[in-house]
Design a protein around this motif. Structure first.
Motif, PDB file in Angstrom:
ATOM      1  N   PRO A  42       0.857  -1.200   0.000  1.00 36.72           N
ATOM      2  CA  PRO A  42       0.000   0.000   0.000  1.00 36.72           C
ATOM      3  C   PRO A  42       0.890   1.246   0.000  1.00 36.72           C
ATOM      4  O   PRO A  42       2.031   1.188   0.488  1.00 36.72           O
ATOM      5  N   GLU A  43       0.364   2.351  -0.527  1.00 34.94           N
ATOM      6  CA  GLU A  43       1.153   3.576  -0.669  1.00 34.94           C
ATOM      7  C   GLU A  43       1.882   4.031   0.611  1.00 34.94           C
ATOM      8  O   GLU A  43       3.072   4.326   0.569  1.00 34.94           O
ATOM      9  N   PRO A  44       1.200   4.072   1.788  1.00 33.84           N
ATOM     10  CA  PRO A  44       1.932   4.551   2.974  1.00 33.84           C
ATOM     11  C   PRO A  44       3.089   3.632   3.365  1.00 33.84           C
ATOM     12  O   PRO A  44       4.115   4.106   3.862  1.00 33.84           O
ATOM     13  N   VAL A  45       2.954   2.331   3.111  1.00 36.80           N
ATOM     14  CA  VAL A  45       4.049   1.398   3.417  1.00 36.80           C
ATOM     15  C   VAL A  45       5.202   1.623   2.432  1.00 36.80           C
ATOM     16  O   VAL A  45       6.372   1.654   2.815  1.00 36.80           O
ATOM     17  N   SER A  46       4.868   1.838   1.159  1.00 35.74           N
ATOM     18  CA  SER A  46       5.895   2.118   0.146  1.00 35.74           C
ATOM     19  C   SER A  46       6.718   3.334   0.533  1.00 35.74           C
ATOM     20  O   SER A  46       7.943   3.326   0.444  1.00 35.74           O
ATOM     21  N   ARG A  47       6.033   4.386   0.968  1.00 40.05           N
ATOM     22  CA  ARG A  47       6.740   5.628   1.319  1.00 40.05           C
ATOM     23  C   ARG A  47       7.704   5.421   2.477  1.00 40.05           C
ATOM     24  O   ARG A  47       8.838   5.885   2.455  1.00 40.05           O
ATOM     25  N   LEU A  48       7.251   4.710   3.517  1.00 42.81           N
ATOM     26  CA  LEU A  48       8.099   4.511   4.697  1.00 42.81           C
ATOM     27  C   LEU A  48       9.268   3.582   4.384  1.00 42.81           C
ATOM     28  O   LEU A  48      10.384   3.791   4.845  1.00 42.81           O
ATOM     29  N   LEU A  49       9.003   2.553   3.562  1.00 45.19           N
ATOM     30  CA  LEU A  49      10.080   1.622   3.210  1.00 45.19           C
ATOM     31  C   LEU A  49      11.127   2.335   2.338  1.00 45.19           C
ATOM     32  O   LEU A  49      12.330   2.136   2.511  1.00 45.19           O
ATOM     33  N   MET A  92      21.713  -3.627  -2.243  1.00 44.05           N
ATOM     34  CA  MET A  92      20.669  -3.301  -1.277  1.00 44.05           C
ATOM     35  C   MET A  92      19.349  -4.023  -1.560  1.00 44.05           C
ATOM     36  O   MET A  92      18.986  -4.239  -2.709  1.00 44.05           O
ATOM     37  N   ARG A  93      18.659  -4.399  -0.482  1.00 44.89           N
ATOM     38  CA  ARG A  93      17.337  -5.019  -0.607  1.00 44.89           C
ATOM     39  C   ARG A  93      16.512  -4.634   0.624  1.00 44.89           C
ATOM     40  O   ARG A  93      17.052  -4.108   1.606  1.00 44.89           O
ATOM     41  N   GLY A  94      15.221  -4.911   0.588  1.00 45.02           N
ATOM     42  CA  GLY A  94      14.390  -4.568   1.737  1.00 45.02           C
ATOM     43  C   GLY A  94      12.996  -5.137   1.578  1.00 45.02           C
ATOM     44  O   GLY A  94      12.586  -5.503   0.476  1.00 45.02           O
ATOM     45  N   TYR A  95      12.259  -5.241   2.675  1.00 46.97           N
ATOM     46  CA  TYR A  95      10.847  -5.618   2.603  1.00 46.97           C
ATOM     47  C   TYR A  95      10.119  -5.187   3.872  1.00 46.97           C
ATOM     48  O   TYR A  95      10.747  -4.844   4.875  1.00 46.97           O
ATOM     49  N   ALA A  96       8.794  -5.205   3.767  1.00 46.18           N
ATOM     50  CA  ALA A  96       7.974  -4.858   4.930  1.00 46.18           C
ATOM     51  C   ALA A  96       6.925  -5.932   5.112  1.00 46.18           C
ATOM     52  O   ALA A  96       6.430  -6.498   4.138  1.00 46.18           O
ATOM     53  N   SER A  97       6.596  -6.239   6.374  1.00 49.20           N
ATOM     54  CA  SER A  97       5.448  -7.121   6.595  1.00 49.20           C
ATOM     55  C   SER A  97       4.442  -6.361   7.446  1.00 49.20           C
ATOM     56  O   SER A  97       4.806  -5.606   8.348  1.00 49.20           O
ATOM     57  N   PHE A  98       3.172  -6.513   7.111  1.00 49.02           N
ATOM     58  CA  PHE A  98       2.146  -5.641   7.689  1.00 49.02           C
ATOM     59  C   PHE A  98       0.782  -6.309   7.562  1.00 49.02           C
ATOM     60  O   PHE A  98       0.621  -7.272   6.814  1.00 49.02           O
ATOM     61  N   ASP A  99      -0.186  -5.755   8.277  1.00 45.46           N
ATOM     62  CA  ASP A  99      -1.569  -6.220   8.193  1.00 45.46           C
ATOM     63  C   ASP A  99      -2.307  -5.258   7.261  1.00 45.46           C
ATOM     64  O   ASP A  99      -2.507  -4.096   7.586  1.00 45.46           O
ATOM     65  N   GLU A 100      -2.689  -5.772   6.103  1.00 46.18           N
ATOM     66  CA  GLU A 100      -3.226  -4.908   5.047  1.00 46.18           C
ATOM     67  C   GLU A 100      -4.458  -4.094   5.490  1.00 46.18           C
ATOM     68  O   GLU A 100      -4.515  -2.882   5.268  1.00 46.18           O
ATOM     69  N   ASP A 101      -5.413  -4.745   6.140  1.00 49.34           N
ATOM     70  CA  ASP A 101      -6.632  -4.032   6.558  1.00 49.34           C
ATOM     71  C   ASP A 101      -6.314  -2.969   7.590  1.00 49.34           C
ATOM     72  O   ASP A 101      -6.825  -1.856   7.541  1.00 49.34           O
ATOM     73  N   ALA A 102      -5.427  -3.334   8.538  1.00 51.89           N
ATOM     74  CA  ALA A 102      -5.079  -2.389   9.600  1.00 51.89           C
ATOM     75  C   ALA A 102      -4.327  -1.189   9.024  1.00 51.89           C
ATOM     76  O   ALA A 102      -4.510  -0.057   9.464  1.00 51.89           O
ATOM     77  N   ALA A 106      -5.305   2.823   9.313  1.00 54.40           N
ATOM     78  CA  ALA A 106      -4.451   3.759  10.049  1.00 54.40           C
ATOM     79  C   ALA A 106      -3.720   4.731   9.136  1.00 54.40           C
ATOM     80  O   ALA A 106      -3.057   5.655   9.617  1.00 54.40           O
ATOM     81  N   ALA A 107      -3.824   4.540   7.804  1.00 53.07           N
ATOM     82  CA  ALA A 107      -3.002   5.305   6.864  1.00 53.07           C
ATOM     83  C   ALA A 107      -3.164   6.814   7.046  1.00 53.07           C
ATOM     84  O   ALA A 107      -2.182   7.556   7.014  1.00 53.07           O
ATOM     85  N   GLU A 108      -4.416   7.249   7.270  1.00 52.37           N
ATOM     86  CA  GLU A 108      -4.684   8.687   7.416  1.00 52.37           C
ATOM     87  C   GLU A 108      -3.941   9.272   8.610  1.00 52.37           C
ATOM     88  O   GLU A 108      -3.536  10.423   8.599  1.00 52.37           O
ATOM     89  N   ALA A 109      -3.776   8.475   9.637  1.00 53.13           N
ATOM     90  CA  ALA A 109      -3.195   8.974  10.885  1.00 53.13           C
ATOM     91  C   ALA A 109      -1.666   9.092  10.829  1.00 53.13           C
ATOM     92  O   ALA A 109      -1.059   9.637  11.735  1.00 53.13           O
ATOM     93  N   GLY A 110      -1.031   8.588   9.768  1.00 51.30           N
ATOM     94  CA  GLY A 110       0.411   8.785   9.598  1.00 51.30           C
ATOM     95  C   GLY A 110       1.266   7.732  10.268  1.00 51.30           C
ATOM     96  O   GLY A 110       0.755   6.760  10.832  1.00 51.30           O
ATOM     97  N   PRO A 111       2.608   7.944  10.200  1.00 53.28           N
ATOM     98  CA  PRO A 111       3.566   6.939  10.665  1.00 53.28           C
ATOM     99  C   PRO A 111       3.372   6.513  12.109  1.00 53.28           C
ATOM    100  O   PRO A 111       3.553   5.344  12.440  1.00 53.28           O
ATOM    101  N   ALA A 112       2.973   7.455  12.978  1.00 53.36           N
ATOM    102  CA  ALA A 112       2.837   7.109  14.401  1.00 53.36           C
ATOM    103  C   ALA A 112       1.844   5.963  14.564  1.00 53.36           C
ATOM    104  O   ALA A 112       2.105   4.988  15.267  1.00 53.36           O
ATOM    105  N   ALA A 113       0.708   6.075  13.869  1.00 52.04           N
ATOM    106  CA  ALA A 113      -0.324   5.047  13.986  1.00 52.04           C
ATOM    107  C   ALA A 113       0.071   3.777  13.241  1.00 52.04           C
ATOM    108  O   ALA A 113      -0.313   2.675  13.624  1.00 52.04           O
ATOM    109  N   LEU A 114       0.870   3.910  12.174  1.00 58.87           N
ATOM    110  CA  LEU A 114       1.250   2.732  11.386  1.00 58.87           C
ATOM    111  C   LEU A 114       2.258   1.850  12.123  1.00 58.87           C
ATOM    112  O   LEU A 114       2.235   0.634  12.002  1.00 58.87           O
TER     113      LEU A 114
END
Ligand code: ZN
Length: 306
Positions: A42-49, A92-102, A106-114
């Motif tokens: 999802p977009e907010p995860v892409s930005r943080l990664l 370099m490489r990287g990945y993120a694991s996350f709960d898609e629905d959550a 929380a995306a609107e609330a920004g990194p703190a909530a994510l």
């Protein structure tokens, strides 16, 4: 004289001679694209990664190591884990694991909530070259990756550090790209406290004026941006280090990893036909171990468990 090198996917070290500060300009395009397109983030995860990729890049060339350097955020929020690692050769490489629905909630609330409650771990792993593994961990609850890194430098290293990052899409290709400038005090600075502060304050003012477009490189090389920002501070650039996207996974490594599981757990990973299918979390490459190969692994594991 700095070596001429393409302006994408590089780390450009620099000094601000008058201010007695050092820094790194990191600009990543292909690497960000490679990491983010291995999964449908999802977009907010892409930005943080992407931001974490830039921060890991800022250590390349600044740390002397033979092996892998990694930045890891372990969190309790909708994002569980974010990992970026880079070899001493700049792969370099990287990945993120996350709960898609959550994440969506929380995306609107920004990194703190994510992220929620979280820690940042910095690891230098030199075991493959016969060295050691060293790790530093700091609590970073609710902070975005660049603020988290500043907490680390303040608490663990006590080095005054500032960082500006930008993440965005290339207007022509639509590909993600990311960049950042990290500025840091040099060790062993013997000038008066007041003089140091004055230079630091000025450099921070200049750093705040850099735009996202300048960082990401709309027609401006990192060197031109650095000169624009810091020419009054006597900016001097050093040889750039190239960053290349890539994953070190291979069949033998996956096999070695599987052999570390207790036989019972290996049995539990089998699919209906008895095979085990492993997908690399970093690059999404798949490794299939046929039923007979899994039988062999289980036998080896039972043997070594005795
Ligand atoms: Zn891989």
């Amino acid at each position: 004289m700095a070596e001429r090198i393409a302006d994408r996917d590089i780390v450009r070290p620099f000094h601000l001679e008058r201010a007695h500060l050092r820094g790194r300009f990191v600009r990543l395009e292909e690497t960000v694209h490679y990491v983010l397109t291995a999964h449908a983030y999802p977009e907010p995860v892409s930005r943080l990664l992407a931001e974490l990729l830039v921060l890991a890049g800022s250590f390349v060339g600044a740390l002397k190591f033979t092996g892998t350097f990694s930045l890891q955020i372990r969190a309790e929020g909708p994002i569980r884990l974010m990992v970026v690692d880079v070899t001493n050769d700049g792969v370099m490489r990287g990945y993120a694991s996350f709960d898609e629905d959550a994440v969506e909630g929380a995306a609107e609330a920004g990194p703190a909530a994510l992220f929620g409650d979280a820690v940042l771990a910095l690891t230098v792993d030199q075991r493959a070259a016969g060295g050691q593994m060293q790790q530093g961990i700091v609590r970073i609850d609710g902070r975005r990756p660049s603020d988290a890194l500043l907490v680390y430098f303040r608490q663990s290293e006590q080095i005054p550090t500032a960082v500006r990052t930008a993440v965005g899409r290339d207007p022509l290709t639509g590909h993600w790209r990311a960049a950042g400038i990290l500025v840091q005090a040099m060790p062993g600075d013997r000038r008066e406290e007041e003089e140091r502060r004055e230079h630091w304050r000025r450099v921070m003012l200049f750093l705040q004026t850099v735009t996202e477009a300048e960082l990401l490189g709309d027609g401006l090389s990192p060197d031109r941006v650095l000169f624009r920002l810091f020419h009054e501070e006597g900016v001097r650039v050093f040889d750039a280090v190239r960053i290349t996207p890539g994953c070190s996974c291979d069949r033998e490594r996956v096999r070695t990893m599987l052999r570390q599981f207790p036989p019972g757990e290996l049995e539990g990973m089998r699919r209906e036909d008895g095979s085990i299918d492993v997908t690399c979390q970093f690059c999404s490459r798949r490794y299939l171990f046929e039923a007979a190969a899994v039988d062999g692994l289980v036998a080896e594991c039972s043997g070594s468990a005795r």
